[in-house]
Scaffold this motif. Structure first.
Motif, PDB file in Angstrom:
ATOM      1  N   ILE A   1      27.463  28.155   7.171  1.00  0.00           N
ATOM      2  CA  ILE A   1      26.261  27.351   7.553  1.00  0.00           C
ATOM      3  C   ILE A   1      26.810  25.782   7.710  1.00  0.00           C
ATOM      4  O   ILE A   1      26.691  25.784   8.599  1.00  0.00           O
ATOM      5  CB  ILE A   1      25.394  27.301   6.429  1.00  0.00           C
ATOM      6  CG1 ILE A   1      24.146  28.423   6.391  1.00  0.00           C
ATOM      7  CG2 ILE A   1      23.846  26.190   6.982  1.00  0.00           C
ATOM      8  CD1 ILE A   1      22.835  28.222   5.773  1.00  0.00           C
ATOM      9  N   ARG A   2      27.484  25.483   7.091  1.00  0.00           N
ATOM     10  CA  ARG A   2      28.022  24.520   7.054  1.00  0.00           C
ATOM     11  C   ARG A   2      29.275  24.230   8.396  1.00  0.00           C
ATOM     12  O   ARG A   2      29.025  23.216   8.766  1.00  0.00           O
ATOM     13  CB  ARG A   2      28.883  23.963   5.634  1.00  0.00           C
ATOM     14  CG  ARG A   2      28.375  23.662   4.141  1.00  0.00           C
ATOM     15  CD  ARG A   2      29.133  22.559   3.466  1.00  0.00           C
ATOM     16  NE  ARG A   2      28.394  23.130   2.101  1.00  0.00           N
ATOM     17  CZ  ARG A   2      27.794  21.747   2.143  1.00  0.00           C
ATOM     18  NH1 ARG A   2      28.817  20.994   3.091  1.00  0.00           N
ATOM     19  NH2 ARG A   2      27.529  21.185   0.774  1.00  0.00           N
ATOM     20  N   SER A   3      29.775  25.417   8.242  1.00  0.00           N
ATOM     21  CA  SER A   3      30.714  26.398   9.600  1.00  0.00           C
ATOM     22  C   SER A   3      30.105  25.901  11.240  1.00  0.00           C
ATOM     23  O   SER A   3      30.360  24.833  12.036  1.00  0.00           O
ATOM     24  CB  SER A   3      31.230  27.383   9.236  1.00  0.00           C
ATOM     25  OG  SER A   3      32.483  27.182  10.874  1.00  0.00           O
ATOM     26  N   THR A   4      28.352  26.352  11.389  1.00  0.00           N
ATOM     27  CA  THR A   4      27.885  26.131  11.959  1.00  0.00           C
ATOM     28  C   THR A   4      27.418  24.273  12.372  1.00  0.00           C
ATOM     29  O   THR A   4      27.706  24.173  14.130  1.00  0.00           O
ATOM     30  CB  THR A   4      26.586  27.387  12.253  1.00  0.00           C
ATOM     31  OG1 THR A   4      27.363  28.587  11.744  1.00  0.00           O
ATOM     32  CG2 THR A   4      25.843  27.189  13.171  1.00  0.00           C
ATOM     33  N   ILE A   5      27.280  23.675  10.783  1.00  0.00           N
ATOM     34  CA  ILE A   5      27.087  22.340  11.665  1.00  0.00           C
ATOM     35  C   ILE A   5      28.098  21.973  11.752  1.00  0.00           C
ATOM     36  O   ILE A   5      27.756  20.957  13.162  1.00  0.00           O
ATOM     37  CB  ILE A   5      26.442  21.604  10.572  1.00  0.00           C
ATOM     38  CG1 ILE A   5      25.070  22.590   9.911  1.00  0.00           C
ATOM     39  CG2 ILE A   5      26.105  20.877  10.396  1.00  0.00           C
ATOM     40  CD1 ILE A   5      24.160  22.585  10.892  1.00  0.00           C
TER      41      ILE A   5
ATOM     42  N   PHE B   1      22.103  19.342   6.662  1.00  0.00           N
ATOM     43  CA  PHE B   1      22.941  19.388   7.850  1.00  0.00           C
ATOM     44  C   PHE B   1      23.452  18.026   7.894  1.00  0.00           C
ATOM     45  O   PHE B   1      24.907  17.843   8.635  1.00  0.00           O
ATOM     46  CB  PHE B   1      22.023  19.833   9.363  1.00  0.00           C
ATOM     47  CG  PHE B   1      22.033  21.048   8.845  1.00  0.00           C
ATOM     48  CD1 PHE B   1      22.010  21.825   7.211  1.00  0.00           C
ATOM     49  CD2 PHE B   1      20.560  21.223   9.479  1.00  0.00           C
ATOM     50  CE1 PHE B   1      21.689  23.378   7.836  1.00  0.00           C
ATOM     51  CE2 PHE B   1      19.784  22.748   9.408  1.00  0.00           C
ATOM     52  CZ  PHE B   1      19.664  23.597   8.765  1.00  0.00           C
ATOM     53  N   ILE B   2      23.246  17.082   7.759  1.00  0.00           N
ATOM     54  CA  ILE B   2      23.894  15.944   8.596  1.00  0.00           C
ATOM     55  C   ILE B   2      24.605  15.439   7.889  1.00  0.00           C
ATOM     56  O   ILE B   2      25.328  14.476   8.079  1.00  0.00           O
ATOM     57  CB  ILE B   2      22.833  14.629   7.776  1.00  0.00           C
ATOM     58  CG1 ILE B   2      21.074  15.200   9.073  1.00  0.00           C
ATOM     59  CG2 ILE B   2      22.502  12.796   8.401  1.00  0.00           C
ATOM     60  CD1 ILE B   2      20.004  13.847   9.084  1.00  0.00           C
ATOM     61  N   GLU B   3      24.877  15.529   6.679  1.00  0.00           N
ATOM     62  CA  GLU B   3      26.379  15.046   5.698  1.00  0.00           C
ATOM     63  C   GLU B   3      27.259  15.354   5.827  1.00  0.00           C
ATOM     64  O   GLU B   3      28.414  14.764   5.903  1.00  0.00           O
ATOM     65  CB  GLU B   3      25.981  15.223   3.845  1.00  0.00           C
ATOM     66  CG  GLU B   3      24.940  13.995   3.882  1.00  0.00           C
ATOM     67  CD  GLU B   3      24.347  13.484   2.449  1.00  0.00           C
ATOM     68  OE1 GLU B   3      24.834  14.486   1.471  1.00  0.00           O
ATOM     69  OE2 GLU B   3      23.441  13.068   1.473  1.00  0.00           O
ATOM     70  N   THR B   4      27.018  16.818   6.276  1.00  0.00           N
ATOM     71  CA  THR B   4      28.065  17.710   6.884  1.00  0.00           C
ATOM     72  C   THR B   4      28.884  16.932   7.676  1.00  0.00           C
ATOM     73  O   THR B   4      30.078  16.821   7.541  1.00  0.00           O
ATOM     74  CB  THR B   4      27.885  19.827   6.385  1.00  0.00           C
ATOM     75  OG1 THR B   4      27.411  19.842   5.470  1.00  0.00           O
ATOM     76  CG2 THR B   4      28.601  20.204   7.295  1.00  0.00           C
ATOM     77  N   TRP B   5      27.483  17.602   9.120  1.00  0.00           N
ATOM     78  CA  TRP B   5      28.860  16.851  10.268  1.00  0.00           C
ATOM     79  C   TRP B   5      29.270  15.727  10.284  1.00  0.00           C
ATOM     80  O   TRP B   5      29.797  15.182  10.878  1.00  0.00           O
ATOM     81  CB  TRP B   5      27.204  16.933  11.061  1.00  0.00           C
ATOM     82  CG  TRP B   5      27.619  16.467  12.479  1.00  0.00           C
ATOM     83  CD1 TRP B   5      28.211  17.888  13.210  1.00  0.00           C
ATOM     84  CD2 TRP B   5      28.206  15.443  13.423  1.00  0.00           C
ATOM     85  NE1 TRP B   5      28.114  17.123  14.244  1.00  0.00           N
ATOM     86  CE2 TRP B   5      28.615  15.978  14.498  1.00  0.00           C
ATOM     87  CE3 TRP B   5      27.657  14.289  13.267  1.00  0.00           C
ATOM     88  CZ2 TRP B   5      28.519  14.921  15.632  1.00  0.00           C
ATOM     89  CZ3 TRP B   5      27.782  13.455  14.104  1.00  0.00           C
ATOM     90  CH2 TRP B   5      28.230  13.700  15.444  1.00  0.00           C
ATOM     91  N   LEU B   6      28.381  14.584   9.556  1.00  0.00           N
ATOM     92  CA  LEU B   6      28.713  13.141   9.545  1.00  0.00           C
ATOM     93  C   LEU B   6      30.472  13.512   8.278  1.00  0.00           C
ATOM     94  O   LEU B   6      31.436  12.117   9.162  1.00  0.00           O
ATOM     95  CB  LEU B   6      28.078  12.361   8.847  1.00  0.00           C
ATOM     96  CG  LEU B   6      26.866  11.943   9.367  1.00  0.00           C
ATOM     97  CD1 LEU B   6      25.662  11.238   8.324  1.00  0.00           C
ATOM     98  CD2 LEU B   6      27.101  11.081  11.326  1.00  0.00           C
ATOM     99  N   GLN B   7      30.575  13.651   7.792  1.00  0.00           N
ATOM    100  CA  GLN B   7      31.424  14.300   6.642  1.00  0.00           C
ATOM    101  C   GLN B   7      32.523  14.527   8.120  1.00  0.00           C
ATOM    102  O   GLN B   7      34.197  14.430   8.209  1.00  0.00           O
ATOM    103  CB  GLN B   7      31.159  14.516   5.651  1.00  0.00           C
ATOM    104  CG  GLN B   7      32.068  15.039   4.675  1.00  0.00           C
ATOM    105  CD  GLN B   7      33.328  13.442   4.245  1.00  0.00           C
ATOM    106  OE1 GLN B   7      31.773  12.543   3.686  1.00  0.00           O
ATOM    107  NE2 GLN B   7      34.796  13.209   4.411  1.00  0.00           N
TER     108      GLN B   7
END
Length: 273
Positions: free
Chosen positions: A92-96, A132-138
């Protein structure tokens, strides 16, 4: 129908309890709000979860459970389905992380990161979720820019399922039942003004794309700036309001196709005393 949407959020919504605890933020000249989906990322992060499903599709019975205004509840079922099918938190994190930024957004983020701390206080207001948001921003290196992120709470449980919850309840009839961004913006601005000893921001800026970004743009004053993504629902609703009720929409409107369009406006306002 079209006229009534212009009057959304006239009644006081229930205060979002998630705002009571917060981290101290600096006192800046400008307060800038960002949406996430199709504003920072060039897709809907929820929709990207379909690509993580087996075969890249969701079963018809699951899609048929969607009800207008209750997308948050629908996504809870989608995430439960993905967990049942063995989709891991890493997947899931990889997709984001693979979500592309909107045109010019990396340049806009770098511009804001390069500004003096007294200039911009940056906040995200989104109907996505914290993971989703924190994963992408990070992943993109932009997370340190954001003083606060207001979105639907989410976490991976002990079984690896991403559990999603609604942000708050409210009385606005035009917004999804789980989030009225106008309520978020109003309460946060009021809170910050108290913390700043009543000193107002020089300008409040709001950048978004969707119909649920039109609602908070109505809270802006004549000195503020709305940045609707050109030809997206937020922009069209502003145009409809300006045609139906000239002068009713108070803020300056700067449509954007790229983050570069926003940078040009920010350069101008930061040059002024």
């Amino acid at each position: 129908m079209k006229d009534s949407v212009f009057n959304c959020c006239v009644s006081s919504p229930h205060p979002p309890g998630a705002m009571e605890e917060h981290h101290p933020v600096r006192h800046a000249r400008f307060l800038m709000f960002f949406d996430f989906d199709e504003t920072l990322v060039d897709e809907c992060s929820d929709d990207s979860m379909v690509t993580a499903a087996p075969g890249g599709v969701l079963p018809g019975w699951l899609k048929d459970t969607y009800r207008p205004g209750r997308y948050n509840e629908y996504m809870q079922r989608v995430l439960a389905y993905l967990s049942e099918k063995g989709i891991s938190p890493a997947a899931i994190r990889s997709t984001i992380e693979k979500l592309p930024p909107c045109p010019g957004i990396p340049s806009l983020m770098q511009f804001l990161l390069s500004q003096p701390s007294r200039d911009f206080e940056v906040v995200c207001v989104s109907d996505a979720n914290t993971v989703f948001i924190e994963t992408w921003l990070q992943h993109m290196g932009f997370l340190p820019l954001f003083q606060r992120i207001f979105t639907n709470p989410a976490h991976f449980d002990e079984n690896g399922q991403l559990k999603l919850h609604p942000f708050h309840s409210h009385d606005c009839l035009r917004c999804p039942v789980n989030m009225c961004k106008a309520a978020v913006v109003r309460q946060y601005v009021a809170q910050r003004l108290r913390e700043k000893g009543g000193r107002p921001y020089q300008k409040i800026l709001y950048m978004g794309d969707g119909a649920n970004d039109f609602c908070p743009s109505l809270t802006l004053s004549q000195v503020d700036v709305a940045f609707p993504r050109r030809d997206f629902p937020m922009h069209k609703l502003i145009q409809e309001m300006e045609e139906a009720k000239p002068g009713e929409f108070k803020a300056s409107v700067v449509p954007w196709r790229s983050g570069e369009d926003v940078i040009n406006t920010l350069r101008k306002i930061t040059e002024r005393p």
